[in-house]
Scaffold this motif. Sequence first.
Motif, short mmCIF file in Angstrom:
data_model
loop_
_atom_site.label_atom_id
_atom_site.label_comp_id
_atom_site.label_asym_id
_atom_site.label_seq_id
_atom_site.Cartn_x
_atom_site.Cartn_y
_atom_site.Cartn_z
N GLU A 1 0.82 -1.21 0.00
CA GLU A 1 0.00 0.00 0.00
C GLU A 1 0.86 1.27 0.00
OE1 GLU A 1 -2.39 -3.39 1.21
OE2 GLU A 1 -0.47 -2.65 1.93
N LEU A 2 2.00 1.21 0.68
CA LEU A 2 2.89 2.37 0.67
C LEU A 2 3.44 2.62 -0.74
CD1 LEU A 2 4.91 1.93 3.97
CD2 LEU A 2 3.32 3.75 3.41
N ILE A 3 3.86 1.57 -1.41
CA ILE A 3 4.37 1.71 -2.78
C ILE A 3 3.26 2.20 -3.70
CG2 ILE A 3 5.33 0.48 -4.76
CD1 ILE A 3 6.76 -1.32 -2.71
N ASP A 4 2.07 1.64 -3.55
CA ASP A 4 0.94 2.10 -4.36
C ASP A 4 0.66 3.58 -4.10
OD1 ASP A 4 0.53 -0.23 -5.68
OD2 ASP A 4 -1.30 -0.79 -4.62
N GLY A 5 0.74 4.01 -2.86
CA GLY A 5 0.50 5.42 -2.53
C GLY A 5 1.49 6.34 -3.22
N VAL A 6 2.75 5.96 -3.23
CA VAL A 6 3.77 6.77 -3.90
C VAL A 6 3.53 6.79 -5.41
CG1 VAL A 6 6.23 6.91 -4.44
CG2 VAL A 6 5.50 6.46 -2.11
N LEU A 7 3.20 5.63 -5.98
CA LEU A 7 2.92 5.56 -7.41
C LEU A 7 1.70 6.40 -7.79
CD1 LEU A 7 3.64 1.80 -8.18
CD2 LEU A 7 5.02 3.78 -8.84
N ILE A 8 0.67 6.37 -6.96
CA ILE A 8 -0.53 7.16 -7.22
C ILE A 8 -0.22 8.65 -7.13
CG2 ILE A 8 -2.80 7.77 -6.28
CD1 ILE A 8 -3.06 4.75 -5.56
N LEU A 9 0.58 9.03 -6.15
CA LEU A 9 0.97 10.44 -6.02
C LEU A 9 1.73 10.91 -7.25
CD1 LEU A 9 1.13 12.93 -4.12
CD2 LEU A 9 3.31 12.00 -3.34
N LEU A 10 2.69 10.13 -7.70
CA LEU A 10 3.45 10.49 -8.89
C LEU A 10 2.57 10.51 -10.14
CD1 LEU A 10 6.73 8.47 -8.28
CD2 LEU A 10 6.43 10.95 -8.12
N ALA A 11 1.70 9.51 -10.27
CA ALA A 11 0.81 9.45 -11.43
C ALA A 11 -0.15 10.63 -11.44
CB ALA A 11 0.05 8.13 -11.43
N GLY A 12 -0.67 11.00 -10.28
CA GLY A 12 -1.56 12.16 -10.21
C GLY A 12 -0.85 13.44 -10.60
N ALA A 13 0.38 13.59 -10.15
CA ALA A 13 1.16 14.78 -10.53
C ALA A 13 1.40 14.80 -12.03
CB ALA A 13 2.49 14.80 -9.78
N LEU A 14 1.66 13.65 -12.63
CA LEU A 14 1.86 13.59 -14.08
C LEU A 14 0.58 13.92 -14.84
CD1 LEU A 14 4.10 10.41 -14.45
CD2 LEU A 14 4.76 12.78 -14.90
N LEU A 15 -0.57 13.48 -14.33
CA LEU A 15 -1.83 13.77 -15.01
C LEU A 15 -2.22 15.23 -14.90
CD1 LEU A 15 -3.97 10.62 -14.34
CD2 LEU A 15 -3.61 11.69 -16.53
N ILE A 16 -1.87 15.88 -13.82
CA ILE A 16 -2.21 17.29 -13.65
C ILE A 16 -1.29 18.16 -14.50
CG2 ILE A 16 -2.25 19.16 -11.97
CD1 ILE A 16 -3.26 17.09 -9.94
N THR A 17 -0.08 17.68 -14.77
CA THR A 17 0.87 18.41 -15.61
C THR A 17 0.35 18.43 -17.04
OG1 THR A 17 2.67 17.63 -14.23
CG2 THR A 17 3.26 18.49 -16.38
N PRO A 18 0.30 19.61 -17.68
CA PRO A 18 -0.18 19.65 -19.07
C PRO A 18 0.76 18.90 -20.01
CG PRO A 18 -0.04 21.86 -18.15
CD PRO A 18 0.58 20.93 -17.17
N GLY A 19 0.18 18.08 -20.85
CA GLY A 19 0.98 17.35 -21.83
C GLY A 19 0.39 15.99 -22.11
N VAL A 20 0.67 15.49 -23.29
CA VAL A 20 0.12 14.21 -23.72
C VAL A 20 0.94 13.05 -23.16
CG1 VAL A 20 -0.43 12.82 -25.74
CG2 VAL A 20 -0.76 15.28 -25.81
N LEU A 21 2.24 13.16 -23.24
CA LEU A 21 3.13 12.09 -22.77
C LEU A 21 3.00 11.89 -21.26
CD1 LEU A 21 5.35 10.11 -23.64
CD2 LEU A 21 7.01 11.93 -23.23
N THR A 22 2.99 12.98 -20.51
CA THR A 22 2.85 12.87 -19.05
C THR A 22 1.48 12.33 -18.67
OG1 THR A 22 2.27 15.21 -18.94
CG2 THR A 22 4.56 14.62 -18.46
N ASP A 23 0.44 12.70 -19.45
CA ASP A 23 -0.89 12.17 -19.17
C ASP A 23 -0.95 10.67 -19.39
OD1 ASP A 23 -1.79 14.66 -18.53
OD2 ASP A 23 -2.77 15.02 -20.47
#
Length: 163
Positions: free
Chosen positions: A71-93
């Motif tokens: 769950e800790l690893i999933d939490g870090v991955l979700i945090l990073l993925a959320g930051a990438l999705l909020i960042t404008p761009g196709v590749l990061t999305d």
Amino acid sequence: MGARLFLLFLIVPAVELALLLQIGRWIGLWPTIGLIFATALAGSFLARREGMATWRAFRQRLAEGKLPGRELIDGVLILLAGALLITPGVLTDLLGLIGLLPPTRALIRRYLMRRLQQALQQQTARLYVSFGGFTPPDPADPDSSGWSGQARPRPHYLEDDRR
């Protein structure tokens, strides 16, 4: 490591800009801006949903008296993925979406755990633990005779105010 980060911060924005310009040519300016906002909103929704599910699983594991490593690893991955999705761009999305979906997140988690285990077995990575400013002896250092470090000063809020 510094050169890799430099290239990452140079190449990724250039690729993102090129992709956004190309998409803008295909569908137009306003639909492209709408796409940016839509992926940011969808990313924040997905990150919140997956983050809350992981938080519930984390608390459940603790209540059962088990370590919540997955769950800790999933939490870090979700945090990073959320930051990438909020960042404008196709590749990061795209990368953010891959990190938020549970099946692909499980693949990423297994890959990261395998890499960490290999690095620890090959002694190319070490886990350091610090206790109150003191660090344990280094087994690879023959001059290391024991715990080393300096005591931390007593926090000011623990001092007696009745001087």
